[in-house]
Write a protein that holds these residues in place. Sequence first.
Motif, PDB file in Angstrom:
ATOM      1  N   GLN A   4     -18.813  11.884   2.310  1.00 44.97           N
ATOM      2  CA  GLN A   4     -17.655  10.861   2.937  1.00 44.97           C
ATOM      3  C   GLN A   4     -16.958  10.274   1.472  1.00 44.97           C
ATOM      4  O   GLN A   4     -15.708  10.325   1.285  1.00 44.97           O
ATOM      5  CB  GLN A   4     -18.207   9.830   3.667  1.00 44.97           C
ATOM      6  N   LEU A   5     -17.651   9.938   0.473  1.00 46.53           N
ATOM      7  CA  LEU A   5     -17.171   9.445  -0.815  1.00 46.53           C
ATOM      8  C   LEU A   5     -16.482  10.760  -1.637  1.00 46.53           C
ATOM      9  O   LEU A   5     -15.377  10.462  -2.098  1.00 46.53           O
ATOM     10  CB  LEU A   5     -18.268   9.130  -1.647  1.00 46.53           C
ATOM     11  N   LEU A   6     -17.119  11.724  -1.484  1.00 48.27           N
ATOM     12  CA  LEU A   6     -16.666  13.150  -1.998  1.00 48.27           C
ATOM     13  C   LEU A   6     -15.273  13.152  -1.428  1.00 48.27           C
ATOM     14  O   LEU A   6     -14.218  13.693  -2.285  1.00 48.27           O
ATOM     15  CB  LEU A   6     -17.497  14.149  -2.153  1.00 48.27           C
ATOM     16  N   MET A   7     -15.107  13.332  -0.151  1.00 44.21           N
ATOM     17  CA  MET A   7     -13.916  13.563   0.519  1.00 44.21           C
ATOM     18  C   MET A   7     -12.969  12.603   0.168  1.00 44.21           C
ATOM     19  O   MET A   7     -11.688  12.963   0.202  1.00 44.21           O
ATOM     20  CB  MET A   7     -14.122  13.520   2.025  1.00 44.21           C
ATOM     21  N   GLN A   8     -13.188  11.147   0.280  1.00 44.84           N
ATOM     22  CA  GLN A   8     -12.378  10.076  -0.125  1.00 44.84           C
ATOM     23  C   GLN A   8     -11.702  10.304  -1.687  1.00 44.84           C
ATOM     24  O   GLN A   8     -10.513  10.138  -1.859  1.00 44.84           O
ATOM     25  CB  GLN A   8     -12.897   8.591  -0.230  1.00 44.84           C
ATOM     26  N   GLN A  10     -11.597  13.261  -3.166  1.00 42.73           N
ATOM     27  CA  GLN A  10     -10.676  14.433  -3.124  1.00 42.73           C
ATOM     28  C   GLN A  10      -9.393  14.090  -2.537  1.00 42.73           C
ATOM     29  O   GLN A  10      -8.344  14.702  -2.973  1.00 42.73           O
ATOM     30  CB  GLN A  10     -11.401  15.743  -2.284  1.00 42.73           C
ATOM     31  N   MET A  11      -9.247  13.261  -1.553  1.00 47.46           N
ATOM     32  CA  MET A  11      -8.072  12.852  -0.671  1.00 47.46           C
ATOM     33  C   MET A  11      -7.274  11.892  -1.710  1.00 47.46           C
ATOM     34  O   MET A  11      -5.958  12.306  -1.942  1.00 47.46           O
ATOM     35  CB  MET A  11      -8.301  12.231   0.305  1.00 47.46           C
ATOM     36  N   ARG A  12      -7.817  11.095  -2.500  1.00 44.28           N
ATOM     37  CA  ARG A  12      -7.304  10.349  -3.579  1.00 44.28           C
ATOM     38  C   ARG A  12      -6.527  11.275  -4.682  1.00 44.28           C
ATOM     39  O   ARG A  12      -5.570  11.248  -5.090  1.00 44.28           O
ATOM     40  CB  ARG A  12      -8.142   9.157  -4.171  1.00 44.28           C
ATOM     41  N   ARG A  14      -5.694  14.298  -4.216  1.00 41.94           N
ATOM     42  CA  ARG A  14      -4.333  15.219  -3.725  1.00 41.94           C
ATOM     43  C   ARG A  14      -3.246  14.242  -3.565  1.00 41.94           C
ATOM     44  O   ARG A  14      -2.159  14.810  -3.868  1.00 41.94           O
ATOM     45  CB  ARG A  14      -5.106  15.791  -2.415  1.00 41.94           C
ATOM     46  N   GLN A  15      -3.366  13.062  -3.155  1.00 44.04           N
ATOM     47  CA  GLN A  15      -2.162  12.106  -3.076  1.00 44.04           C
ATOM     48  C   GLN A  15      -1.626  11.852  -4.615  1.00 44.04           C
ATOM     49  O   GLN A  15      -0.461  11.710  -4.444  1.00 44.04           O
ATOM     50  CB  GLN A  15      -2.803  10.675  -2.710  1.00 44.04           C
ATOM     51  N   THR A  16      -2.756  11.681  -5.620  1.00 43.06           N
ATOM     52  CA  THR A  16      -1.926  11.506  -7.083  1.00 43.06           C
ATOM     53  C   THR A  16      -1.267  12.944  -7.455  1.00 43.06           C
ATOM     54  O   THR A  16      -0.125  12.823  -7.879  1.00 43.06           O
ATOM     55  CB  THR A  16      -3.183  11.235  -7.754  1.00 43.06           C
ATOM     56  N   ALA A  17      -1.770  13.942  -7.111  1.00 37.64           N
ATOM     57  CA  ALA A  17      -1.190  15.282  -7.332  1.00 37.64           C
ATOM     58  C   ALA A  17       0.304  15.225  -6.789  1.00 37.64           C
ATOM     59  O   ALA A  17       1.184  15.726  -7.309  1.00 37.64           O
ATOM     60  CB  ALA A  17      -2.080  16.455  -7.106  1.00 37.64           C
ATOM     61  N   MET A  18       0.373  15.053  -5.494  1.00 38.38           N
ATOM     62  CA  MET A  18       1.538  14.936  -4.759  1.00 38.38           C
ATOM     63  C   MET A  18       2.565  14.040  -5.126  1.00 38.38           C
ATOM     64  O   MET A  18       3.730  14.239  -5.252  1.00 38.38           O
ATOM     65  CB  MET A  18       1.287  14.663  -3.355  1.00 38.38           C
ATOM     66  N   GLN A  19       2.090  12.886  -5.605  1.00 33.09           N
ATOM     67  CA  GLN A  19       2.958  11.677  -6.304  1.00 33.09           C
ATOM     68  C   GLN A  19       3.559  12.330  -7.443  1.00 33.09           C
ATOM     69  O   GLN A  19       4.800  12.115  -7.723  1.00 33.09           O
ATOM     70  CB  GLN A  19       2.274  10.423  -6.205  1.00 33.09           C
ATOM     71  N   ILE A  20       2.798  12.956  -8.239  1.00 27.88           N
ATOM     72  CA  ILE A  20       3.346  13.421  -9.612  1.00 27.88           C
ATOM     73  C   ILE A  20       4.143  14.536  -9.280  1.00 27.88           C
ATOM     74  O   ILE A  20       5.350  14.658 -10.155  1.00 27.88           O
ATOM     75  CB  ILE A  20       2.284  13.912 -10.425  1.00 27.88           C
ATOM     76  N   ALA A  21       3.838  15.512  -8.495  1.00 33.25           N
ATOM     77  CA  ALA A  21       4.819  16.495  -8.179  1.00 33.25           C
ATOM     78  C   ALA A  21       5.980  15.964  -7.770  1.00 33.25           C
ATOM     79  O   ALA A  21       7.193  16.455  -8.025  1.00 33.25           O
ATOM     80  CB  ALA A  21       4.093  17.391  -7.098  1.00 33.25           C
TER      81      ALA A  21
END
Length: 81
Positions: A4-8, A10-12, A14-21
């Motif tokens: 669950q920590l790994l998934m969280q 990973q999601m964080r 991805r969100q950061t990458a989307m924000q930068i993009a």
Amino acid sequence: LERQLLMQNQMRERQTAMQIAWTREFLKYFGTFFGFAAIGLTAGAIKKKKPGILLPMVPLSFVFAYQYDMGYGTLLQRMKG
């Protein structure tokens, strides 16, 4: 729990990458607008001989600098720190 920590994490990431993009894409359009505004306002200030016409460039330059730092600079790293 570890998965669950790994998934969280990973999601964080991805969100950061989307924000930068998104910021980089926005910067393309805003940079174009900023360039045209700078040229137009400079031409207007020279033509009318009123340097006050250039005042809108001040807040626009702050927005441009912030977006550039967010997309290509170290703003997110500084925020994490």
